[in-house]
Design a protein around this motif. Structure first.
Motif, short mmCIF file in Angstrom:
data_model
loop_
_atom_site.label_atom_id
_atom_site.label_comp_id
_atom_site.label_asym_id
_atom_site.label_seq_id
_atom_site.Cartn_x
_atom_site.Cartn_y
_atom_site.Cartn_z
N VAL A 193 0.87 9.36 9.21
CA VAL A 193 -0.06 8.91 10.23
C VAL A 193 -0.92 7.77 9.71
O VAL A 193 -1.24 6.82 10.43
CB VAL A 193 -0.94 10.09 10.70
N THR A 194 -1.27 7.85 8.42
CA THR A 194 -2.13 6.82 7.87
C THR A 194 -1.36 5.58 7.44
O THR A 194 -1.83 4.45 7.60
CB THR A 194 -2.88 7.38 6.65
N PRO B 272 -11.61 5.93 6.77
CA PRO B 272 -11.63 6.03 8.22
C PRO B 272 -12.99 5.61 8.77
O PRO B 272 -14.01 6.14 8.35
CB PRO B 272 -11.36 7.51 8.49
N PHE C 119 -8.35 -5.13 3.18
CA PHE C 119 -7.22 -4.49 3.87
C PHE C 119 -7.14 -3.01 3.48
O PHE C 119 -7.01 -2.13 4.34
CB PHE C 119 -5.93 -5.22 3.47
N LEU C 120 -7.26 -2.73 2.20
CA LEU C 120 -7.19 -1.34 1.75
C LEU C 120 -8.34 -0.52 2.32
O LEU C 120 -8.15 0.61 2.78
CB LEU C 120 -7.21 -1.27 0.22
N PRO D 123 -4.59 -3.29 9.64
CA PRO D 123 -5.03 -1.91 9.81
C PRO D 123 -6.41 -1.85 10.42
O PRO D 123 -7.26 -2.67 10.14
CB PRO D 123 -5.03 -1.37 8.38
N ALA D 124 -6.60 -0.90 11.27
CA ALA D 124 -7.92 -0.72 11.86
C ALA D 124 -8.51 0.64 11.49
O ALA D 124 -9.52 1.03 12.01
CB ALA D 124 -7.85 -0.86 13.37
N GLY D 125 -7.83 1.33 10.60
CA GLY D 125 -8.35 2.62 10.15
C GLY D 125 -8.08 3.71 11.15
O GLY D 125 -7.34 3.56 12.11
N ALA D 126 -8.68 4.84 10.92
CA ALA D 126 -8.45 6.01 11.75
C ALA D 126 -9.70 6.35 12.52
O ALA D 126 -10.81 6.17 12.06
CB ALA D 126 -8.04 7.20 10.90
N GLY E 121 -4.36 6.56 12.05
CA GLY E 121 -3.65 5.31 11.88
C GLY E 121 -4.44 4.13 12.38
O GLY E 121 -5.63 4.23 12.66
N ALA E 122 -3.78 3.02 12.48
CA ALA E 122 -4.44 1.78 12.85
C ALA E 122 -3.94 1.31 14.20
O ALA E 122 -2.79 1.49 14.55
CB ALA E 122 -4.18 0.71 11.81
N VAL F 82 -10.11 -0.81 4.97
CA VAL F 82 -10.00 -0.49 6.39
C VAL F 82 -9.02 0.68 6.60
O VAL F 82 -9.21 1.53 7.47
CB VAL F 82 -9.53 -1.73 7.18
N THR F 83 -7.98 0.70 5.80
CA THR F 83 -6.98 1.74 5.97
C THR F 83 -7.36 3.04 5.27
O THR F 83 -7.11 4.13 5.79
CB THR F 83 -5.63 1.26 5.41
N MET G 10 0.82 -1.20 0.00
CA MET G 10 0.00 0.00 0.00
C MET G 10 0.86 1.25 0.00
O MET G 10 0.62 2.20 -0.75
CB MET G 10 -0.94 0.00 1.20
N PRO H 52 1.22 2.40 10.91
CA PRO H 52 0.34 2.16 12.05
C PRO H 52 1.05 2.48 13.36
O PRO H 52 2.14 1.97 13.61
CB PRO H 52 0.03 0.66 11.96
N PRO H 53 0.48 3.32 14.16
CA PRO H 53 1.09 3.63 15.46
C PRO H 53 0.91 2.46 16.42
O PRO H 53 0.20 1.51 16.14
CB PRO H 53 0.34 4.87 15.93
#
Lengths: 206, 206
Positions: free
Chosen positions: A179-180, B183, B176-177, A198-201, B200-201, B179-180, A143, A183-184
């Motif tokens: 940030v996107t 938001p 996967f895409l 990823p869990a999104g924002a 972020g995730a 989710v990222t 990605m 992943p933090p």
DNA sequence: GCGGTTCCATACGGCGCCGTATTGACACGG
DNA sequence: CCGTGTCAATACGGCGCCGTATGGAACCGC
């Protein structure tokens, strides 16, 4: 008094400006202020010139770039450095897209594939350095690499939409991307060895 | 018995296979099984053929594609639909990258710019439909659009790395895409009108 | 100064493509 | 039949490029 490297450099310019098919002996000779009598002393034929240009390009876009990026030690900083490196040179961007869209001659694809693979692997290593497993790191790398390549194209197709590296908005956008794309919660001290999806924002003010 | 549309379609094929510079009258005539005597009855010159091909392309890649995507009503579903549409046709992908890297003749850039802008605006609208403000929606749209374009290039430069639309792994990767790139927490019922920046995730198992 | 090497200019044949001119095959209404 | 319009084949001149052949100027060691 030209060297074969001068010719290869001029060929790279031609690739960036007119595409691979635009690498023609006589026009390049005119650009260099000589005739093709000079060219056919340095090279056997046009194909040899293309090979020389591609070797020059591969060396720059893998060893050189990755060497500079490796100066950063933190994986997060490396990814951010890659973004700025990619956006630094407009010439390099044009050459990349020209080579990537080339179909003839066939060996161009080999060079593009090697350079792309090494870049992608490098990004994957960065994510692995954040504690992600190989499979998940690969997905994130794909990605992030897509964003790199897409940015090149947007700067070409929609000038003005993507901020240049010397504009103030560029820093803001890099931060937004980081940030996107990174992943933090994976900085190495926590969740260091688990795979992560990823869990999104979360929604909050920007 | 050919129509000018047949020629434009063949020109689009030539663009996808050999690039814009590869749109040559006589080779295309051979492909169609006729001679160029036919061509110069339907068109004034080579440039007119290019214009016809570009008009055909623009119509397909804006009105047609966006019309199909608009059948989805949920903004999230629209973005997902766009991803699958973009990855659906390998022919369309090749044409797009060829046009995007073309420099000559100049008017090609106008078509590419219009098509790119309409796509980007559409994505921005999708994000706006999720409740994001114009500025934030633009940033998300730029990143998502980058992933679209980058995916085209990866499928070209690194065959095998990006799953094709008919492989089972494709669905996983789209998820996967999504989710990222989209938001969560902005589905319309909550946080519907606030701007949102990416956060972020969170790390969890994949 | 002389042969050899280096680097480039000039001249030539060939090829693929563009665009024009001309002719031809075929359908159709009168 | 004949004229006209449609669609395509053929023939031609021209241009830009590739690659070769050949010549020439500068420089070198000797």
């Amino acid at each position: 008094m030209l060297t074969s490297r001068d010719w290869a450099e001029a060929a790279l310019d031609a690739i960036g400006q007119r595409g691979v098919e635009g690498v023609a002996v006589e026009p390049i000779a005119r650009d260099l202020g000589v005739t093709k009598g000079s060219f056919y002393w340095h090279f056997a034929n046009r194909e040899a010139l293309l090979v020389a240009a591609l070797q020059l390009w591969e060396a720059r876009e893998t060893d050189d770039v990755l060497e500079r990026v490796r100066q950063e030690t933190d994986p997060r900083a490396r990814i951010q450095r890659l973004i700025t490196e990619v956006n630094a040179s407009r010439r390099a961007s044009r050459i990349h897209t020209a080579l990537s869209s080339a179909t003839k001659p066939g060996f161009v694809r080999d060079y593009v594939e090697r350079v792309s693979k090494r870049r992608l692997d490098f990004i994957q290593d960065c994510y692995a350095g954040l504690g992600l497993g190989a499979e998940t790191a690969r997905r994130w790398a794909l990605m992030t690499f897509s964003v790199f390549l897409g940015a090149l194209q947007i700067r070409r197709d929609l000038p003005g939409e993507w901020p240049a590296a010397d504009e103030p908005a560029f820093g803001d956008y890099v931060k937004f991307l980081m940030v996107t794309l990174v992943p933090p919660g994976l900085d190495g001290d926590d969740a260091a060895t688990t795979d992560a999806a990823p869990a999104g924002a979360a929604a909050r003010d920007g």
